[in-house]
Write a protein that holds these residues in place. Structure first.
Motif, PDB file in Angstrom:
ATOM      1  N   CYS A 173       1.033  -0.860   0.025  1.00  0.00           N
ATOM      2  CA  CYS A 173       0.095   0.368  -0.269  1.00  0.00           C
ATOM      3  C   CYS A 173       0.810   1.258  -0.107  1.00  0.00           C
ATOM      4  O   CYS A 173       0.536   2.509  -0.256  1.00  0.00           O
ATOM      5  N   ASP A 226       2.845   2.553   2.411  1.00  0.00           N
ATOM      6  CA  ASP A 226       3.491   1.706   4.110  1.00  0.00           C
ATOM      7  C   ASP A 226       4.079   0.884   4.265  1.00  0.00           C
ATOM      8  O   ASP A 226       4.702   0.430   3.065  1.00  0.00           O
ATOM      9  N   LEU A 227       4.216   0.885   5.905  1.00  0.00           N
ATOM     10  CA  LEU A 227       5.001  -0.062   5.572  1.00  0.00           C
ATOM     11  C   LEU A 227       4.594  -1.290   7.034  1.00  0.00           C
ATOM     12  O   LEU A 227       4.266  -0.707   8.249  1.00  0.00           O
ATOM     13  N   SER A 275      -1.323   1.449   7.832  1.00  0.00           N
ATOM     14  CA  SER A 275      -2.348   1.546   6.881  1.00  0.00           C
ATOM     15  C   SER A 275      -3.399   1.129   6.257  1.00  0.00           C
ATOM     16  O   SER A 275      -4.400   1.607   5.473  1.00  0.00           O
ATOM     17  N   CYS A 276      -2.924  -0.096   6.264  1.00  0.00           N
ATOM     18  CA  CYS A 276      -4.483  -1.346   6.320  1.00  0.00           C
ATOM     19  C   CYS A 276      -4.191  -2.729   6.210  1.00  0.00           C
ATOM     20  O   CYS A 276      -3.955  -2.744   7.260  1.00  0.00           O
ATOM     21  N   SER A 277      -5.041  -3.745   5.807  1.00  0.00           N
ATOM     22  CA  SER A 277      -5.222  -4.428   6.719  1.00  0.00           C
ATOM     23  C   SER A 277      -4.264  -5.767   6.565  1.00  0.00           C
ATOM     24  O   SER A 277      -4.738  -7.009   6.560  1.00  0.00           O
ATOM     25  N   LEU A 278      -3.404  -5.206   5.944  1.00  0.00           N
ATOM     26  CA  LEU A 278      -2.648  -7.029   5.184  1.00  0.00           C
ATOM     27  C   LEU A 278      -1.217  -6.661   6.846  1.00  0.00           C
ATOM     28  O   LEU A 278      -1.155  -5.482   7.460  1.00  0.00           O
TER      29      LEU A 278
END
Lengths: 390, 81
Positions: B26, B28-29, B48-51
């Motif tokens: 995405c 981010d880290l 920042s995301c669901s991963l």
């Protein structure tokens, strides 16, 4: 508001329009905001009035103008914007003034670094150098583009930046056309059949003795090259279900490819006839299915053509351009439509929501793109740009 | 589902975040702290995301000497296996 109208008028006058959408919290969309956008945003930036090419990285963008100037914005915490200082993020496009003395003809943006090629064949790099990906013979990072002295007596024409590795294409290089440097753990450098952790000086990719390479691509831990006679070569991290390969492998296919782009787990390839094919991905560029990937890890490399799939649902419509983000895909149809599919969590599909899509869906830009003579698309890791010329 | 399996040596120590990081698709880290690693946590998440990714490491490396944390090796020379 008045400002916006003026800018729009100016854009129209120059017959060029830029849209962006997707992940935007580092300012990479050029919207002057630090937020994601789920729908295409019209970009009003006077400094972007004559853009000829865009390169999108992890969260930054390098724009090349028709006058050979370079403009950058987005995340800058590793010096990847080349503006002489390390900034967290730059909301407004700024000219890379240190390259003013050169006419830049090609640019590429990696995860956290950038590369620039001048008309006289010089290569410059800046940003994160921790893996040797800047090619300066060390692991130092730079916030100003710095010439790669290794190529001082050669003519560089293209550069491609991945997550932590770089590829370079030379003009008239014959046997020594393609070079690699940076991280090589997954075989992405293609310079040795042995496992290489990283190299900080360019080394030649010895696989193209009998092929003339016209395009190179890098993203994630993948590398690709396209020959003048339409053959696609890939190396590096194996696509879904396949092992890593340490030297370029020619795809066993009778198709004549004209452009190839890479994601972090998939690749798109466009044929001269306007058909688009995909390698890897879990059917359609959505997130890879990790379990089945582990199960199938031993599939031998030479059966890879079985992994090449024609992108369905296009009903024979010709495709004129392709782009791949880390986990999403974007194509432009001959009749002026932009279609996207894959991972959508940050709005990178531009469809107004955060859903994933398994087949191409048309993006509504709010403009009739049919009027445009040229539409080109570019993807960063989680975001998308479209550039149209009327 | 884990996005990827990443060895700790391929992650970077981020002084500012005080965490080991790896690029997330995405932009981010993915991040995991030393404290998490000492507890045997193997999931590095993206803020920042669901991963998330699965971190492959040897817990003993982090339990042995808490004052001298192991930095992911960034070998300066060409290594041939």
């Amino acid at each position: 508001m008045e400002e916006e109208k003026k800018a729009e008028k100016r854009d129209n006058k120059n017959d060029q329009i830029i849209w962006s959408w997707g992940a935007g919290t580092e300012g990479q969309l050029g919207t002057n905001k630090l937020q994601d956008e789920l729908l295409p945003q019209l970009i009003h930036q006077p400094s972007l009035s004559s853009v000829s090419h865009l390169a999108c990285g992890g969260a930054h963008v390098i724009a090349l103008t028709s006058g050979g100037k370079v403009v950058s914005w987005g995340r800058g915490n590793s010096g990847q914007l080349g503006q002489g200082e390390v900034v967290n993020n730059s909301l407004y496009p700024k000219i890379v003034t240190s390259l003013d003395a050169y006419f830049i003809t090609h640019v590429s943006a990696g995860w956290s670094y950038s590369a620039f090629v001048s008309d006289n064949g010089c290569l410059f790099t800046c940003g994160d150098g921790s893996f040797g990906q800047l090619g300066h013979g060390d692991y130092t990072s730079h916030c100003t583009p710095f010439e790669v002295s290794f190529f001082a007596n050669q003519h560089v024409v293209q550069v491609a930046c991945g997550m932590r590795h770089s590829l370079v294409l030379l003009k008239d290089g014959s046997q020594n056309q393609v070079y690699g440097f940076g991280s090589g753990k997954r075989g992405q450098l293609g310079v040795s059949k042995y496992k290489i952790k990283s190299i900080n000086l360019p080394e030649v990719v010895r696989a193209f003795e009998y092929a003339e390479i016209v395009q190179i691509a890098a993203n994630g831990d993948h590398s690709a090259a396209l020959s003048a006679d339409g053959h696609l070569y890939t190396w590096g991290r194996g696509f879904k279900g396949f092992e890593d390969v340490h030297s370029p492998q020619r795809l066993n296919s009778s198709l004549n490819f004209s452009k190839a782009t890479l994601g972090w787990n998939h690749a798109l390839a466009l044929t001269g006839e306007g058909e688009v094919y995909m390698l890897g991905g879990n059917h359609l560029g959505v997130l890879s299915d990790h379990q089945s990937m582990n199960r199938a890890k031993q599939i031998p490399v030479d059966s890879r053509e079985a992994n090449l799939e024609k992108v369905p649902g296009l009903d024979g419509i010709k495709i004129s351009d392709i782009a791949t983000g880390s986990e999403h895909s974007v194509i432009v149809t001959d009749n002026g439509e932009i279609k996207t599919w894959g991972w959508g969590e940050h709005g990178q599909l531009g469809l107004g929501d955060t859903s994933d899509q398994i087949s191409p869906i048309t993006v509504n830009c709010g403009h009739d793109l049919n009027e445009a003579t040229s539409i080109r698309v570019y993807c960063g890791s989680g975001f998308t740009f479209a550039l149209t010329m009327a | 589902m884990s996005y990827d399996d990443v060895e700790i040596e391929d992650m970077e120590w981020n002084q500012e975040l005080q965490a080991y990081t790896y690029p997330c698709p995405c932009g981010d880290l993915f991040q995991i702290t030393k404290e998490d690693l000492k507890l045997g946590e193997e999931i590095a998440r993206c803020p920042s995301c669901s991963l998330y990714i699965t971190v492959i490491y040897n817990i003993e490396d982090f339990l042995q000497d808490s004052h001298n944390p192991i930095q992911p090796s960034k070998q300066q020379s060409l290594s041939v296996a």
